[in-house]
Motif scaffolding. Structure first.
Motif, mmCIF file in Angstrom:
data_model
loop_
_atom_site.group_PDB
_atom_site.id
_atom_site.type_symbol
_atom_site.label_atom_id
_atom_site.label_comp_id
_atom_site.label_asym_id
_atom_site.label_seq_id
_atom_site.Cartn_x
_atom_site.Cartn_y
_atom_site.Cartn_z
ATOM 1 N N HIS A 30 37.727 -38.935 -26.276
ATOM 2 C CA HIS A 30 38.768 -37.940 -26.544
ATOM 3 C C HIS A 30 40.164 -38.400 -26.127
ATOM 4 O O HIS A 30 41.151 -38.055 -26.766
ATOM 5 N N LEU A 31 40.257 -39.187 -25.047
ATOM 6 C CA LEU A 31 41.577 -39.546 -24.517
ATOM 7 C C LEU A 31 41.914 -41.032 -24.611
ATOM 8 O O LEU A 31 42.919 -41.409 -25.199
ATOM 9 N N ARG A 32 41.113 -41.866 -23.988
ATOM 10 C CA ARG A 32 41.489 -43.276 -23.868
ATOM 11 C C ARG A 32 40.244 -44.159 -23.830
ATOM 12 O O ARG A 32 39.603 -44.285 -22.792
ATOM 13 N N PRO A 33 39.919 -44.811 -24.955
ATOM 14 C CA PRO A 33 38.739 -45.674 -24.979
ATOM 15 C C PRO A 33 38.916 -46.991 -24.215
ATOM 16 O O PRO A 33 37.943 -47.613 -23.822
ATOM 17 N N ASN A 34 40.157 -47.400 -24.018
ATOM 18 C CA ASN A 34 40.434 -48.620 -23.260
ATOM 19 C C ASN A 34 41.863 -48.538 -22.722
ATOM 20 O O ASN A 34 42.600 -47.619 -23.065
ATOM 21 N N THR A 35 42.255 -49.489 -21.903
ATOM 22 C CA THR A 35 43.570 -49.410 -21.270
ATOM 23 C C THR A 35 44.719 -49.708 -22.226
ATOM 24 O O THR A 35 45.870 -49.401 -21.916
ATOM 25 N N ALA A 36 44.430 -50.272 -23.379
ATOM 26 C CA ALA A 36 45.490 -50.643 -24.320
ATOM 27 C C ALA A 36 45.716 -49.604 -25.416
ATOM 28 O O ALA A 36 46.737 -49.664 -26.107
ATOM 29 N N GLN A 37 44.785 -48.682 -25.614
ATOM 30 C CA GLN A 37 44.874 -47.756 -26.737
ATOM 31 C C GLN A 37 44.542 -46.328 -26.320
ATOM 32 O O GLN A 37 43.683 -46.108 -25.470
ATOM 33 N N THR A 38 45.198 -45.402 -27.014
ATOM 34 C CA THR A 38 44.792 -44.003 -26.919
ATOM 35 C C THR A 38 43.622 -43.809 -27.877
ATOM 36 O O THR A 38 43.337 -44.669 -28.718
ATOM 37 N N SER A 39 42.987 -42.663 -27.793
ATOM 38 C CA SER A 39 41.900 -42.356 -28.717
ATOM 39 C C SER A 39 42.398 -42.364 -30.164
ATOM 40 O O SER A 39 41.744 -42.877 -31.066
ATOM 41 N N PHE A 40 43.595 -41.816 -30.369
ATOM 42 C CA PHE A 40 44.199 -41.785 -31.700
ATOM 43 C C PHE A 40 44.364 -43.204 -32.243
ATOM 44 O O PHE A 40 43.974 -43.497 -33.378
#
Length: 173
Positions: free
Chosen positions: A55-65
């Protein structure tokens, strides 16, 4: 005539517009995890271990969007989207790291899907099915790559690229 790759196909306005519209539309859809309730209803499972990652942040470089937008673009351009599932020492998913679909080759490993990844540093890595999140496009082979829309329509895209190039030469002359 023209060499058609996912990158060159994006120079065709119609291809770019379709990829962009689909990727944005899919990324805008809220991504939630739900749990079934005893009364038959659903309730958001905000306490689920994957909720924040999806929902929010799958990794430190990207938002979920951003992650969903690039994943849809990978599917539309290359047929599949892949992310490596990183787990911590307790076995909980910590991150989803996108991988380049051009470098990934699924294969049959004793009746299970495994993945051969040709890393940018020249090494080859083998991932098992539980280590990779695969978002497939249209596929007729669960152990192979999905059909690439760009590859399927490369003649039409190539004609458009060649026509645009020809028109540019014509107007310059």
């Amino acid at each position: 005539g023209a060499s058609v790759t996912p990158e060159s196909a994006m120079r065709v306005a119609g291809v770019y517009a379709c990829i962009r519209v689909r990727a944005l539309a899919m990324a805008q859809i809220p991504l939630h995890i739900y749990k079934n309730m005893p009364n038959g209803g659903l309730e958001r499972a905000t306490d689920h271990p994957l909720y924040e990652i999806l929902h929010l942040r799958p990794n430190t470089a990207q938002t979920s969007f951003e992650w969903r937008e690039s994943s849809v673009a990978h599917i539309d351009l290359r047929g599949d989207a892949y992310s490596r599932i990183l787990v911590n020492g307790a076995g909980r998913v910590e991150a989803l790291l996108p991988l380049n679909p051009d470098r990934m080759w699924p294969f049959d490993s004793d009746g299970r899907v495994a993945y051969r990844y040709f890393a940018p540093d020249g090494t080859t890595k083998i991932y098992l099915d539980h280590e990779i999140l695969r978002l497939p496009g249209l596929s007729f082979d669960p152990f192979g790559r999905s059909l690439s829309p760009i590859e399927l329509h490369k003649n039409a895209i190539g004609n458009s690229l060649t026509s645009t190039e020809y028109q540019g030469h014509l107007w310059r002359n």
